[in-house]
Design a protein around this motif. Sequence first.
Motif, PDB file in Angstrom:
ATOM      1  N   GLY A   1      89.465  45.540  57.440  1.00 47.42           N
ATOM      2  CA  GLY A   1      89.522  44.904  58.744  1.00 47.42           C
ATOM      3  C   GLY A   1      88.285  44.079  59.036  1.00 47.42           C
ATOM      4  N   ASP A   2      87.115  44.574  58.635  1.00 50.45           N
ATOM      5  CA  ASP A   2      85.880  43.818  58.849  1.00 50.45           C
ATOM      6  C   ASP A   2      85.948  42.464  58.159  1.00 50.45           C
ATOM      7  OD1 ASP A   2      84.761  45.883  60.316  1.00 50.45           O
ATOM      8  OD2 ASP A   2      83.777  46.784  58.576  1.00 50.45           O
ATOM      9  N   VAL A   3      86.461  42.455  56.919  1.00 56.00           N
ATOM     10  CA  VAL A   3      86.554  41.202  56.163  1.00 56.00           C
ATOM     11  C   VAL A   3      87.503  40.227  56.861  1.00 56.00           C
ATOM     12  CG1 VAL A   3      87.357  40.169  54.019  1.00 56.00           C
ATOM     13  CG2 VAL A   3      85.937  42.224  53.953  1.00 56.00           C
ATOM     14  N   VAL A   4      88.648  40.726  57.321  1.00 55.17           N
ATOM     15  CA  VAL A   4      89.633  39.863  57.975  1.00 55.17           C
ATOM     16  C   VAL A   4      89.067  39.254  59.248  1.00 55.17           C
ATOM     17  CG1 VAL A   4      91.856  39.813  59.171  1.00 55.17           C
ATOM     18  CG2 VAL A   4      91.636  41.032  57.003  1.00 55.17           C
ATOM     19  N   TRP A   5      88.529  40.093  60.131  1.00 54.66           N
ATOM     20  CA  TRP A   5      88.023  39.592  61.411  1.00 54.66           C
ATOM     21  C   TRP A   5      86.755  38.757  61.231  1.00 54.66           C
ATOM     22  CZ3 TRP A   5      91.963  39.796  64.171  1.00 54.66           C
ATOM     23  CH2 TRP A   5      92.792  40.920  64.246  1.00 54.66           C
ATOM     24  N   GLY A   6      85.905  39.148  60.284  1.00 52.75           N
ATOM     25  CA  GLY A   6      84.705  38.360  60.025  1.00 52.75           C
ATOM     26  C   GLY A   6      85.042  36.977  59.496  1.00 52.75           C
ATOM     27  N   ALA A   7      86.027  36.911  58.585  1.00 55.73           N
ATOM     28  CA  ALA A   7      86.437  35.617  58.034  1.00 55.73           C
ATOM     29  C   ALA A   7      87.008  34.721  59.129  1.00 55.73           C
ATOM     30  CB  ALA A   7      87.469  35.820  56.924  1.00 55.73           C
ATOM     31  N   LEU A   8      87.792  35.293  60.028  1.00 53.24           N
ATOM     32  CA  LEU A   8      88.352  34.507  61.132  1.00 53.24           C
ATOM     33  C   LEU A   8      87.244  34.014  62.061  1.00 53.24           C
ATOM     34  CD1 LEU A   8      91.542  36.586  62.038  1.00 53.24           C
ATOM     35  CD2 LEU A   8      91.452  34.339  60.922  1.00 53.24           C
ATOM     36  N   ALA A   9      86.223  34.859  62.279  1.00 51.03           N
ATOM     37  CA  ALA A   9      85.111  34.444  63.139  1.00 51.03           C
ATOM     38  C   ALA A   9      84.340  33.280  62.519  1.00 51.03           C
ATOM     39  CB  ALA A   9      84.175  35.629  63.387  1.00 51.03           C
ATOM     40  N   VAL A  10      84.071  33.367  61.205  1.00 45.38           N
ATOM     41  CA  VAL A  10      83.366  32.279  60.521  1.00 45.38           C
ATOM     42  C   VAL A  10      84.199  31.000  60.570  1.00 45.38           C
ATOM     43  CG1 VAL A  10      82.561  31.453  58.279  1.00 45.38           C
ATOM     44  CG2 VAL A  10      82.025  33.784  59.008  1.00 45.38           C
TER      45      VAL A  10
ATOM     46  N   SER B   1      88.369  43.809  67.779  1.00 45.30           N
ATOM     47  CA  SER B   1      87.574  43.442  66.610  1.00 45.30           C
ATOM     48  C   SER B   1      87.280  41.949  66.544  1.00 45.30           C
ATOM     49  CB  SER B   1      88.284  43.897  65.327  1.00 45.30           C
ATOM     50  OG  SER B   1      88.404  45.296  65.281  1.00 45.30           O
ATOM     51  N   TYR B   2      88.306  41.098  66.749  1.00 48.10           N
ATOM     52  CA  TYR B   2      88.073  39.663  66.603  1.00 48.10           C
ATOM     53  C   TYR B   2      87.127  39.101  67.659  1.00 48.10           C
ATOM     54  CZ  TYR B   2      88.737  34.661  66.559  1.00 48.10           C
ATOM     55  OH  TYR B   2      88.517  33.311  66.547  1.00 48.10           O
ATOM     56  N   PRO B   3      87.360  39.361  68.978  1.00 48.73           N
ATOM     57  CA  PRO B   3      86.411  38.804  69.945  1.00 48.73           C
ATOM     58  C   PRO B   3      84.999  39.331  69.787  1.00 48.73           C
ATOM     59  CG  PRO B   3      87.966  40.299  71.009  1.00 48.73           C
ATOM     60  CD  PRO B   3      88.485  40.036  69.641  1.00 48.73           C
ATOM     61  N   VAL B   4      84.851  40.604  69.387  1.00 48.70           N
ATOM     62  CA  VAL B   4      83.505  41.139  69.172  1.00 48.70           C
ATOM     63  C   VAL B   4      82.858  40.461  67.973  1.00 48.70           C
ATOM     64  CG1 VAL B   4      82.183  43.197  68.553  1.00 48.70           C
ATOM     65  CG2 VAL B   4      83.972  43.350  70.274  1.00 48.70           C
ATOM     66  N   ALA B   5      83.629  40.298  66.877  1.00 51.72           N
ATOM     67  CA  ALA B   5      83.100  39.624  65.694  1.00 51.72           C
ATOM     68  C   ALA B   5      82.701  38.191  66.024  1.00 51.72           C
ATOM     69  CB  ALA B   5      84.139  39.631  64.570  1.00 51.72           C
ATOM     70  N   LEU B   6      83.556  37.486  66.754  1.00 55.80           N
ATOM     71  CA  LEU B   6      83.257  36.099  67.105  1.00 55.80           C
ATOM     72  C   LEU B   6      82.019  36.019  67.986  1.00 55.80           C
ATOM     73  CD1 LEU B   6      83.968  33.133  67.003  1.00 55.80           C
ATOM     74  CD2 LEU B   6      85.566  33.501  68.903  1.00 55.80           C
TER      75      LEU B   6
ATOM     76  N   ALA C   1      78.775  36.893  54.521  1.00 51.92           N
ATOM     77  CA  ALA C   1      79.278  37.889  55.465  1.00 51.92           C
ATOM     78  C   ALA C   1      79.736  39.147  54.742  1.00 51.92           C
ATOM     79  CB  ALA C   1      80.431  37.305  56.281  1.00 51.92           C
ATOM     80  N   PHE C   2      80.402  38.967  53.598  1.00 47.58           N
ATOM     81  CA  PHE C   2      80.881  40.129  52.832  1.00 47.58           C
ATOM     82  C   PHE C   2      79.706  40.976  52.345  1.00 47.58           C
ATOM     83  CE2 PHE C   2      82.439  42.118  48.851  1.00 47.58           C
ATOM     84  CZ  PHE C   2      83.454  42.883  49.412  1.00 47.58           C
ATOM     85  N   LEU C   3      78.646  40.325  51.889  1.00 52.30           N
ATOM     86  CA  LEU C   3      77.458  41.069  51.470  1.00 52.30           C
ATOM     87  C   LEU C   3      76.853  41.830  52.655  1.00 52.30           C
ATOM     88  CD1 LEU C   3      75.700  38.490  49.101  1.00 52.30           C
ATOM     89  CD2 LEU C   3      76.979  40.545  48.462  1.00 52.30           C
ATOM     90  N   GLY C   4      76.860  41.199  53.830  1.00 53.03           N
ATOM     91  CA  GLY C   4      76.377  41.875  55.026  1.00 53.03           C
ATOM     92  C   GLY C   4      77.209  43.094  55.364  1.00 53.03           C
ATOM     93  N   PHE C   5      78.533  42.972  55.194  1.00 52.76           N
ATOM     94  CA  PHE C   5      79.418  44.114  55.440  1.00 52.76           C
ATOM     95  C   PHE C   5      79.111  45.260  54.482  1.00 52.76           C
ATOM     96  CE2 PHE C   5      82.777  40.926  57.006  1.00 52.76           C
ATOM     97  CZ  PHE C   5      82.331  41.029  58.312  1.00 52.76           C
ATOM     98  N   LEU C   6      78.923  44.929  53.199  1.00 55.37           N
ATOM     99  CA  LEU C   6      78.647  45.970  52.208  1.00 55.37           C
ATOM    100  C   LEU C   6      77.328  46.682  52.498  1.00 55.37           C
ATOM    101  CD1 LEU C   6      79.741  44.299  48.835  1.00 55.37           C
ATOM    102  CD2 LEU C   6      81.002  45.968  50.208  1.00 55.37           C
ATOM    103  N   LEU C   7      76.286  45.920  52.823  1.00 58.93           N
ATOM    104  CA  LEU C   7      74.996  46.525  53.147  1.00 58.93           C
ATOM    105  C   LEU C   7      75.103  47.425  54.387  1.00 58.93           C
ATOM    106  CD1 LEU C   7      72.587  43.480  52.599  1.00 58.93           C
ATOM    107  CD2 LEU C   7      72.735  45.547  51.192  1.00 58.93           C
ATOM    108  N   ALA C   8      75.845  46.963  55.374  1.00 61.13           N
ATOM    109  CA  ALA C   8      76.014  47.758  56.586  1.00 61.13           C
ATOM    110  C   ALA C   8      76.791  49.042  56.300  1.00 61.13           C
ATOM    111  CB  ALA C   8      76.737  46.933  57.649  1.00 61.13           C
TER     112      ALA C   8
END
Length: 212
Positions: free
Chosen positions: A50-59, A122-127, A153-160
């Motif tokens: 879910g993080d990847v999906v919403w993060g990609a949409l935000a970017v 998730s999406y509005p918070v990510a955006l 962003a994906f690397l940031g997700f993995l580190l988090a």
Amino acid sequence: MTSPQILIATLVAAYLYVVTPGPAFLALFTLAASRGRKSGAWFICGHLIGDVVWGALAVAALVGANRLGPTLFEALGFACGLYLVYLGVRALMTRKDALPRTIGAERPLATGMAFGLTNPKSYPVALAMFSAIVAPYIGALKAADAPQMFVAAFLGFLLADATLIFTAGLPAVRKFFLTHGVAVTRVVGVIFIVFGARSIVDAAQGAMRKTA
């Protein structure tokens, strides 16, 4: 070649999006506190989808807003900032008896996936989070930057995720979270209000510069 500053800002935004306390954060720490680090790790691995999906949409929204003009980006930043402040105020008003409950104890991976993909916040918070961090570089964004920003962003997700899995399993953290869950929720509120205010201020300053 995308500017290193933009990539670092994207990585930081992704990292903060995951580690900033919220519904998934509370679910993870409650699960890890009651069932151990392994269950928490499975949950967060599922939630990564879910993080990847919403993060990609935000970017994609940030890059698209820049191509369509700064006015749309400023409107998005202002609206999302207000939404973050709203969530923060609600968190600050959490009742003392509203302790987080253990969810997904039996199927943490599946629960994490469902939690990450279906949470409407998730999406509005990510955006809002990406807007607040990447805002200083919005004028330099190009469509060609999107793939490298996705990777950052994906690397940031993995580190988090690694940070959360390690922290959630610490005995002291497990004990603290079970005892002070409401206090953690209220800290969430303060953090959300800070990021929301930052997004609103950036949007307002951008609009004022155009009218000056």
